[in-house]
Structures are given as C-alpha cells and as structure tokens.
Design a protein around this motif. Sequence first.
Motif, PDB file in Angstrom:
ATOM      1  N   ARG A 101       3.012  -0.924   6.899  1.00 48.29           N
ATOM      2  CA  ARG A 101       3.399  -1.523   5.622  1.00 48.29           C
ATOM      3  C   ARG A 101       4.729  -2.263   5.758  1.00 48.29           C
ATOM      4  O   ARG A 101       4.871  -3.411   5.289  1.00 48.29           O
ATOM      5  CB  ARG A 101       3.509  -0.435   4.552  1.00 48.29           C
TER       6      ARG A 101
ATOM      7  N   HIS B 280       2.996   3.912   7.104  1.00 47.85           N
ATOM      8  CA  HIS B 280       4.314   3.510   6.610  1.00 47.85           C
ATOM      9  C   HIS B 280       4.908   2.419   7.507  1.00 47.85           C
ATOM     10  O   HIS B 280       5.505   1.446   7.011  1.00 47.85           O
ATOM     11  CB  HIS B 280       5.245   4.721   6.564  1.00 47.85           C
TER      12      HIS B 280
ATOM     13  N   LYS C  35      -1.473   7.886  -0.239  1.00 47.11           N
ATOM     14  CA  LYS C  35      -2.695   7.832  -1.033  1.00 47.11           C
ATOM     15  C   LYS C  35      -3.874   7.343  -0.196  1.00 47.11           C
ATOM     16  O   LYS C  35      -5.009   7.813  -0.358  1.00 47.11           O
ATOM     17  CB  LYS C  35      -2.498   6.910  -2.234  1.00 47.11           C
TER      18      LYS C  35
ATOM     19  N   SER D 190       0.817  -1.214   0.000  1.00 48.81           N
ATOM     20  CA  SER D 190       0.000   0.000   0.000  1.00 48.81           C
ATOM     21  C   SER D 190       0.848   1.261   0.000  1.00 48.81           C
ATOM     22  O   SER D 190       2.039   1.241   0.309  1.00 48.81           O
ATOM     23  CB  SER D 190      -0.925   0.013   1.222  1.00 48.81           C
ATOM     24  N   ASP D 191       0.210   2.366  -0.343  1.00 55.25           N
ATOM     25  CA  ASP D 191       0.831   3.685  -0.298  1.00 55.25           C
ATOM     26  C   ASP D 191       0.065   4.521   0.729  1.00 55.25           C
ATOM     27  O   ASP D 191      -1.023   5.022   0.438  1.00 55.25           O
ATOM     28  CB  ASP D 191       0.768   4.353  -1.668  1.00 55.25           C
TER      29      ASP D 191
END
Length: 268
Positions: free
Chosen positions: A255, A252, A222, A218-219
């Motif tokens: 992730r 972050h 976004k 994932s980002d």
Amino acid sequence: MQTRRDTRGRGSVLPPDWLTRWPERRRFEDFSDFERGGLGRDGPVTVGRLGAERWVLKPSDEAVANEIIASVVGRSLGLLVPPAMAVDKGDEIWAASLRVPALRHDPRVGFNDRNPFRFGPEGPEDIPNYWQQVGLGKLLGDIDRKGGNWGLDQYGRRWDFDFSLSDHANFFLAPDTPEWNHYRKDRFKGDIESMRIRGLSSSALQRFLEPYRTLAESDPEKLYGWVSGVGDLGGLFMGKKPLGPSLIEAGHANRKAVGEVLRELGVH
C-alpha cells in the motif's frame, strides 16, 4: 477492485464457503475417481474427487505456494478465483484448485495472448473493464490475466483459473524491509511507465490505474484478516513463515509503495 463481501446478487456455482475457504495441504490418496482434464500451461491436468467436490490437480512443486498465494490474494481483492491447496504425491508437491463447472471462453482471446494493445489503445468495447483487468494483471504480476485463462459461468461472471502471480507473488508475501520495498517500488513504477510510453490513451490509462489507486487506499487488516490464522502449511512459503501474518505485513508495505509511486509519477 471489488470487495470480498460482494456476492453480486446471484447464485453460486461453488459451495457456499468457497470465498473464505482456507488453503490446506492434503495427500493425493485423499482424492479418487480420477479423469484426464483439459490442457493446462504445462500439459494435461488431472481431475479428482474429494468428497462431493471435483478438484483440478497438476504437478507444480515450486509453483504450488504461488498458486495458493494467488488464490488468497485474488479472493481478498474480490476476484472470482477458486480455492487452492497443496497436495503431496510421493516426493512431489502438486497444486490443486477447486473445479469451476461449465465455464465458457471468449474465442477471440488466446490462452497466452500477452499483447494488451491487440484491440487498439482504447481496448474492446464489449469486454467490460478491459484496461482495469490489464492493470490488475500488471499489479499482481499475472501477465496472462488479459488472455484466455479465464471463463464465464452460467451467470455471465468471470472466473480466473490457472491464476498465478508469477514473480509478483513475492511482493505479496515478502517482509516490510528497505530492500524489499525498493524492489516493490521499482517494479510498480516500471509497470506503470511501460504502459504510458506505449501509447495508452489518457482515458485508458485512467482505467488501467484504478487497481493501483484502490490498493493504495486499501486496509490490509481487512483484506487478509480472514486468513490470519493460516500457518506455513509445512514450510511452503517464503522463509517458512505463516501465510496469514505475512500477507498482512506485505499488504501494508505494498500500500505504501504503490501510493508513493503514484504520487511520484503525478497520477495519484
């Protein structure tokens, strides 16, 4: 997991802006036309009107921040989760969620049925993405996700209500520090290993892991950029920090933690 921008090509049962509605903090006096709602986790809930909308209100205090985080995270991950807000009622803080009308429920699945193996190691054939839903529940910490706290709208789409991240809410808001990252990895790894040793079939395990793999790719910018301007709503959140930037920082860290766990377990 689906993207937030997926409109699913059908009509909406909520106002057009529901998907990106920011959480806020209101007064109980802002609501009117109260009526008793259904039975929630901790007893009857109250339904009140705010403008042209109906909201479900319930005493929450410590859990109100959790429900707001869950609403934002759920919608960011493409789930149909109604907007949530905090409501000041005297010395108490209540949680409120936008009421989704006319939901139908699967009569086979009880409100707090937390045994994902009740339908066998492959899951029920007629409940779409069952093990993906269980995996997402484990990842988010919403242990009732496979239970009855959801319903189908008139278009047959699944809505989650009384949506909660339980103790995992901290992982989606906590800072990117060695201590918190250790907790993240330990919990994510334990959740996956617990399902592997309970006899989950190979094909079911692959479906269970889909949400973890999606999160690892994932980002966060976004995912949570749409709430980057949301503050702390009067000190509701961990460390009294603003919600938006905290979600991005934690995103972050999550992730990275999930990616490391998947590689260490050889299931990436």
